[in-house]
Design a protein around this motif. Structure first.
Motif, PDB file in Angstrom:
ATOM      1  N   ILE A 299       0.918  -1.228  -0.002  1.00 29.89           N
ATOM      2  CA  ILE A 299       0.220  -0.107   0.443  1.00 29.89           C
ATOM      3  C   ILE A 299       1.147   1.221  -0.191  1.00 29.89           C
ATOM      4  O   ILE A 299       1.811   0.917   0.116  1.00 29.89           O
ATOM      5  CB  ILE A 299      -0.563  -0.013   1.263  1.00 29.89           C
ATOM      6  N   GLY A 300       0.633   1.913  -0.825  1.00 31.08           N
ATOM      7  CA  GLY A 300       1.158   3.477  -0.948  1.00 31.08           C
ATOM      8  C   GLY A 300       0.570   4.923   0.530  1.00 31.08           C
ATOM      9  O   GLY A 300      -0.315   4.417  -0.201  1.00 31.08           O
ATOM     10  N   PRO A 301       1.606   5.321  -0.233  1.00 34.82           N
ATOM     11  CA  PRO A 301       0.599   7.303   0.975  1.00 34.82           C
ATOM     12  C   PRO A 301       0.198   7.795  -0.190  1.00 34.82           C
ATOM     13  O   PRO A 301       0.405   8.164  -1.007  1.00 34.82           O
ATOM     14  CB  PRO A 301       2.448   7.577   1.237  1.00 34.82           C
TER      15      PRO A 301
ATOM     16  N   GLY B 169       6.450   1.270  10.036  1.00 33.73           N
ATOM     17  CA  GLY B 169       6.004   1.315   8.943  1.00 33.73           C
ATOM     18  C   GLY B 169       4.778   2.609   8.622  1.00 33.73           C
ATOM     19  O   GLY B 169       4.356   3.431   8.023  1.00 33.73           O
ATOM     20  N   THR B 170       6.338   3.198   9.455  1.00 30.67           N
ATOM     21  CA  THR B 170       6.631   5.260   9.338  1.00 30.67           C
ATOM     22  C   THR B 170       6.723   5.032   7.934  1.00 30.67           C
ATOM     23  O   THR B 170       8.196   4.525   7.287  1.00 30.67           O
ATOM     24  CB  THR B 170       7.330   5.640  10.206  1.00 30.67           C
TER      25      THR B 170
ATOM     26  N   THR C  86      -2.677   1.458   6.891  1.00 26.68           N
ATOM     27  CA  THR C  86      -3.590   1.438   6.328  1.00 26.68           C
ATOM     28  C   THR C  86      -2.292   1.939   5.225  1.00 26.68           C
ATOM     29  O   THR C  86      -2.568   1.992   3.137  1.00 26.68           O
ATOM     30  CB  THR C  86      -4.599   2.222   6.018  1.00 26.68           C
ATOM     31  N   GLU C  87      -1.067   2.362   5.421  1.00 30.77           N
ATOM     32  CA  GLU C  87      -0.354   3.781   4.300  1.00 30.77           C
ATOM     33  C   GLU C  87       0.634   3.918   5.146  1.00 30.77           C
ATOM     34  O   GLU C  87       0.664   4.123   6.331  1.00 30.77           O
ATOM     35  CB  GLU C  87      -0.679   4.897   3.830  1.00 30.77           C
ATOM     36  N   PRO C  88       2.181   4.578   4.235  1.00 29.35           N
ATOM     37  CA  PRO C  88       2.883   4.657   5.742  1.00 29.35           C
ATOM     38  C   PRO C  88       2.476   5.808   6.379  1.00 29.35           C
ATOM     39  O   PRO C  88       2.425   6.638   5.739  1.00 29.35           O
ATOM     40  CB  PRO C  88       3.811   4.618   3.970  1.00 29.35           C
ATOM     41  N   TYR C  89       3.328   5.774   7.341  1.00 28.17           N
ATOM     42  CA  TYR C  89       2.732   7.095   8.832  1.00 28.17           C
ATOM     43  C   TYR C  89       3.491   7.849   7.904  1.00 28.17           C
ATOM     44  O   TYR C  89       5.025   7.949   8.231  1.00 28.17           O
ATOM     45  CB  TYR C  89       2.585   6.524   9.261  1.00 28.17           C
TER      46      TYR C  89
END
Lengths: 463, 620
Positions: B268-270, B369-370, B419-422
């Motif tokens: 999943i992308g940002p 996940g950041t 759900t995406e990079p934080y």
């Protein structure tokens, strides 16, 4: 205040104290079915019987083989019950002694006496209802008028919560725009969006203003309207009072100054609880007791928004009536001209013309002529005071809700001012967040246990 | 035999902070990384800071971290973003010289005692009895230590996509770490997959800068670090350009060839840092998209094109570039790419960043996940501090949401399903007005001091400044002046205190110099602070009330031995969520999706009983 333990199985008498045809005992919690099984003899096996069924049975006595009462027992399994837990409702004969004995048996078998509002609190804790709904349960039980009952039912249905929730959603939506301005300084956002934002904020402010102002109406619905009947001695205040109530409630004599103290009675008009107050006649008092009564009358007048001023047309000149009415500025006055049976039509017509400004109602409290007209007049004035139309069910009846809505309004008005003055978005975002928090408080999203304990303590035990 | 007290795996921004902190706290520390010369590499753009991120850098610095200091020393263009808004959202950003940043980082680490640098790739993490024990290297060596910070970035099973082409890599030109992720999964960790991207690099000598809008740096930029005493100089420019109608056509025509759209990428992308194909596809009505041309360094012509992250094939990337104003004849040094990598959803770590499964093992940075250097650096610092504290037998160090962006970051990580990079935003901080760049030291320096990461000189300089600011605020409050002398729009003759005057939106501190001698002498950076604190006072008071209420719930601790599965009355969904995330306080529990307020109330009742023994039945 602390909240009671939610692990226990609780029991209480759920019908009002005193003797009745039947009395209902409610048991809720994990042990409810086991306890019912222990204390009740039935032909079915309670532990295995289907939910939402009713069975005939006998509550066992304290001694082996004895019987306390013949009962009907309703079985309601979790989560489809009032509390969301397993619930047993025992309908016994309405003798307080019997009911107490059954509660005692349940406690002996492991239940705990429920505290005030604890059944409703469990419904809240199990997520079946939110805080607004929980509060409306107490209102519904206490409702004295049809209108209040309607509002309480509306709130219990969750519609008020949903409405407040929709305003909260609008706020979050607007807030997201403010945040976008703040977090993406490189994004170009068209200037026109400022006007759009302002319009959106205005919409929310309008909804909340309507909601806040509904509290006055809500308060009338909740507590009813108070209408003092005032006038000079011997104008017929007590007679009118009795006529309206259709009972001989106040003492009526021909002696001026008979009524020394105020008397109040409630009846329902237009679905609202209306409290009529008979007062002492206004004059220089002849003794200490009367003086105290007259003082009370003056206080009633001062506190009232709506009152009935009554005068005796047979003995009071028009000028006197005018000057008396002039002493009550800012009040909604229903002018009743009494004792028309004692004067000619010409005279009563003259009074009507002279006082046309006040739309007087001509009547006789003795012959009852015109009394219907007066009651119709009271009803129409109450209807007007309920304005805007009560078709909109979103009415606040709870002080806590009203304060929160007003706080939210304060923050939003500030946000608007800042937006117009071109101030920085993070400040408006702050105001918006505050307003959102205020609305969430109403729904019980952020709160503390003291508040909860206070809310649920408004209930009588067994609810 | 332990080789070191602590080993840190990874030489990126998280790894550097973790290593520096633990070594400076007196623990023998080794940084293990695939290529020592790449320590301090900026894998994406050569910039530090930005909205929400500048705040993180200043917090890292106030706690005694190194990112701000490295940036001050290697920056070539400094700017404060959001200058038109209020001080709470002013955010510092610097372009750094990519090569200098690397070199300075390596030099800085080499000067710290207790610190070793080890070259090599880690193959496996070995735990004994649920506790970290040692690592096994690809070449078979084993390195043992008491604790380990894993900061592996995008290297875990990294896979680069350029159009239809896929290449296993940790970063362009560097091999991925292929076994480490499996070793963690064997230990029981749940793995997830994320995607991020980077734009092409351009040859600046082929760009027509004359046609572009030039963006100079700020002259009065306040250095990131408390250690920096000198004024920072801007030695380069950034430029602004835009995509064109033609760009849109090219992208749309080739959308099916983008790795993002062809279905090749599973991660999943940002949303906030979308690829150009994403932006054009999602915002069809927008005529043009803004792009920034950023210098990569002083001794290179290379230019980074910010806003043009893409995974389109190389030939299409070149067509896209040529459709952009000023880039008609640009030469592309290397194409942009998308990279997929493994991460470990952060419900598996505690707020101290120690993993729940393996004691003495800490996760920091993209593995949680950041995205972003600053987010990574903040976690690296916290992991380094906490690993060191753990080995010294001290309590873990937490920051809550009202204290720092770092607190917001970690709390978000441990309470949310990614759900995406934080990425950090100021809107993630509900107490944003209190969490400003300008007061980072007020909020955090005491902790840096306590851990020995802030030396006495720096601390005393800070204290002296703070006292000056407080004294000046008080003086302004009691000094009366003629309003008309300061505010020309005011009527003659009225007087009020300078403090009250400064609250007016239009009045600045320097405006008072006309009427007040002390103001003329007062140092500018302290004056700025005085002004901010006085102007924001009303808001801060309001915010403080919210913080007090927030703290009530934060202070209700959920003990480690508290088993939510035994709590009667909680809904099954809530039990599942609470058991998975293991919140440390009621406040944290209330922020979990799936936990309602009613659940919190039930928990509250049970916690009271848990802590006070049992509630006596008579009182009920």
């Amino acid at each position: 205040m602390t909240l009671p333990d939610s692990d226990d199985t609780i029991v209480a008498i759920s019908t009002p104290p005193g003797y009745g045809g039947i009395g209902v005992i409610r048991i809720s919690g994990k042990q409810a079915f086991t306890i019912a099984n222990t204390i009740i003899d039935t032909t079915v096996n309670i532990m295995e019987a289907k939910s939402h069924t009713i069975h005939h049975g006998y509550v066992r006595g304290a001694e082996v083989g004895s019987i306390t009462d013949e009962v009907l027992v309703a079985l309601l399994r979790s989560p489809n019950s009032y509390t969301g837990e397993d619930v047993i409702e025992i309908s016994a004969h309405g003798n307080p002694q019997i009911l107490k004995q059954i509660v005692g048996l349940a406690i002996d078998s492991g239940a705990r006496q429920a505290t005030a509002g604890e059944f409703t609190m469990r419904a809240f804790l199990s997520g079946r209802i939110d805080l607004v709904q929980a509060e409306s349960v107490a209102d519904l039980i206490a409702a004295e008028s049809a209108a209040f009952q309607q509002i309480a039912l509306y709130q219990l249905s969750g519609k008020l919560s949903a409405y407040i929730g929709s305003i909260r959603a609008q706020l979050l939506d607007i807030g997201a725009l403010f945040e976008a301005y703040t977090d993406f300084p490189d994004e170009e956002i068209p200037r026109q969006q400022q006007a759009e934002l302002l319009a959106k904020l205005d919409d929310v402010i309008e909804s909340l203003t309507r909601l806040a102002s509904s509290y006055r109406r809500g308060e009338i619905i909740r507590t009813g309207v108070q209408i003092p009947i005032v006038g000079p001695p011997n104008a017929g205040k007590s007679s009118l009072f009795n006529v309206i109530l259709a009972e001989e409630r106040a003492i009526v004599t021909e002696i001026p100054g008979t009524t020394r103290d105020t008397i109040a009675e409630k009846i329902e008009i237009e679905g609202l609880a209306v409290l009529f107050v008979d007062t002492a006649g206004l004059r220089e008092a002849s003794d200490q007791i009367e003086a105290a009564g007259v003082e009370r009358s003056r206080r009633e007048i001062k506190a009232a928004n709506l009152l009935i001023a009554i005068f005796d047309v047979a003995n009071t000149p028009v000028e006197k009536i005018r000057s008396s009415l002039g002493e009550m500025p800012g009040k909604t006055i229903i002018l009743a001209l009494n004792k028309i049976d004692l004067v000619s039509n010409a005279i009563s017509d003259a009074y009507t013309t002279a006082l046309a400004h006040y739309h007087p109602v001509l009547l006789s409290a003795t012959t009852l002529v015109g009394v219907d007209k007066l009651v119709a007049r009271i009803a129409s004035v109450i209807r007007e005071s309920m304005h805007p139309s009560s078709a909109d069910g979103n009415v606040l009846t709870n002080k806590r809700h009203c304060v929160a809505v007003q706080n939210a309004l304060g923050s939003l008005t500030e946000a608007c001012t800042k937006l117009e003055q071109g101030e920085s978005f993070e400040l408006m975002a702050f105001d918006l967040r505050q307003a959102t928090n205020n609305l969430e408080e109403i729904l019980g999203k952020i709160t503390n246990d003291d508040l909860l304990a206070e809310i649920f303590s408004r209930f009588c035990i067994g609810k | 035999m332990r080789d070191y007290d602590i080993i840190v795996i990874g030489g990126g921004h998280a790894g550097i902070e973790a290593t520096a902190a633990s070594a400076r706290m007196g623990l023998s520390t080794a940084l293990i990384t695939g290529e020592l010369a790449k320590i301090g590499e900026m894998s994406c753009n050569p910039a530090i800071g930005g909205v929400g991120k500048g705040q993180l850098v200043r917090e890292i610095d106030a706690l005694g971290g190194v990112m701000g200091y490295i940036t001050d020393n290697t920056g070539i263009h400094f700017r404060t973003l959001n200058k038109s808004k209020g001080p709470a959202v002013w955010s510092s950003r610097a372009q750094a010289d990519r090569k200098l940043y690397r070199e300075f980082s390596q030099h800085l680490l080499s000067e710290i005692p207790n610190l070793s640098l080890v070259e090599g790739m880690v193959k496996e993490i070995v735990a004994l009895d649920g506790k970290f024990d040692h690592v096994i290297m690809m070449d078979g060596r084993t390195i043992a230590s008491s604790a380990c910070v894993l900061a592996s970035g995008t290297f875990l099973n990294g896979l680069i996509h350029i159009g239809e082409k896929q290449t296993p890599a940790g970063r362009v030109g560097e091999p991925p770490s292929l076994h480490l992720s499996e070793s963690l999964q064997k230990l029981g960790f749940q793995v997830g997959r994320l995607k991020t991207g980077t734009p092409p690099r351009l040859d600046g000598s082929t760009i027509d800068f004359d046609r572009l809008e030039r963006q100079p740096g700020d002259d009065d930029f306040k250095p990131f670090s408390l250690l920096t005493n000198n004024r920072l100089t801007n030695r380069a420019f950034c430029y602004v350009t835009y995509t064109s109608k033609q760009t849109q056509e090219i992208v749309e025509r080739n959308l099916h060839r983008s790795a993002m759209f062809s279905g090749n990428i599973k991660g999943i992308g940002p949303r906030y840092c979308p690829s150009i194909e994403d932006k054009i596809h999602r915002f069809r009505d927008k005529e043009r998209h803004q792009l920034f041309l950023e210098p990569e360094g002083l001794d290179t012509n290379e230019i980074y094109i910010n806003g043009l992250s893409t995974s389109l094939p190389e030939d299409v990337q070149l067509d896209v570039l040529h459709s952009i104003t000023g880039l008609d004849d640009v030469v592309m040094n290397r194409p942009g790419y998308a990279i997929e990598y493994d991460f470990f959803p952060a419900f598996q770590i505690k707020p101290s960043l120690e993993t729940r499964l393996v004691e003495h093992l800490y996760f920091a940075g993209q593995i949680n996940g950041t995205s972003g250097y600053e987010e990574a650096g903040a976690q690296g610092l916290m992991a380094g501090i906490n690993a060191a504290l753990r080995l010294k037998g001290d309590e873990p160090f937490y920051l809550d949401r009202s204290q720092a962006y770092i607190g917001v970051l970690i709390d978000d990580l441990v309470t949310k399903v990614p759900t995406e990079p934080y990425r950090m935003f100021t809107s993630r901080a509900e107490y944003r007005l209190a969490l400003r760049e300008d007061n980072a030291a007020d909020r955090l320096i005491k902790y840096g001091k306590r851990f020995g990461l802030i030396n006495d000189d720096i601390y005393n300089t800070y204290l002296a400044k703070r006292q000056m600011i407080d004294a000046e605020k008080q003086r302004l409050g009691r000094t009366m002046a003629l309003i008309s002398q300061i505010d020309s729009s005011a009527a003659n003759g009225d007087k009020c205190s300078l403090g009250v005057l400064l609250k007016r939106p239009a009045i600045r501190y320097q405006d008072m110099r006309a009427a007040d001698e002390v103001c003329r002498e007062f140092p500018a950076d302290c004056a700025k602070q005085v002004e901010i604190e006085i102007k924001y006072e009303g808001y801060l008071d309001k915010q403080q009330r919210e913080i007090d209420r927030f703290k009530q719930f934060e202070s209700k601790v959920i003990p480690d031995d508290f088993d939510v599965r035994k709590v009667n009355g909680l809904k099954a969904e809530a039990v599942g969520v609470l058991h998975r995330f293991r919140p440390v306080s009621l406040g944290q529990a209330s922020r979990l999706a799936g936990v309602t307020f009613a659940d919190i109330t039930v928990l509250m009742i049970h916690l009271k009983r848990h802590t006070s023994g049992s509630v006596s039945r008579e009182t009920l």
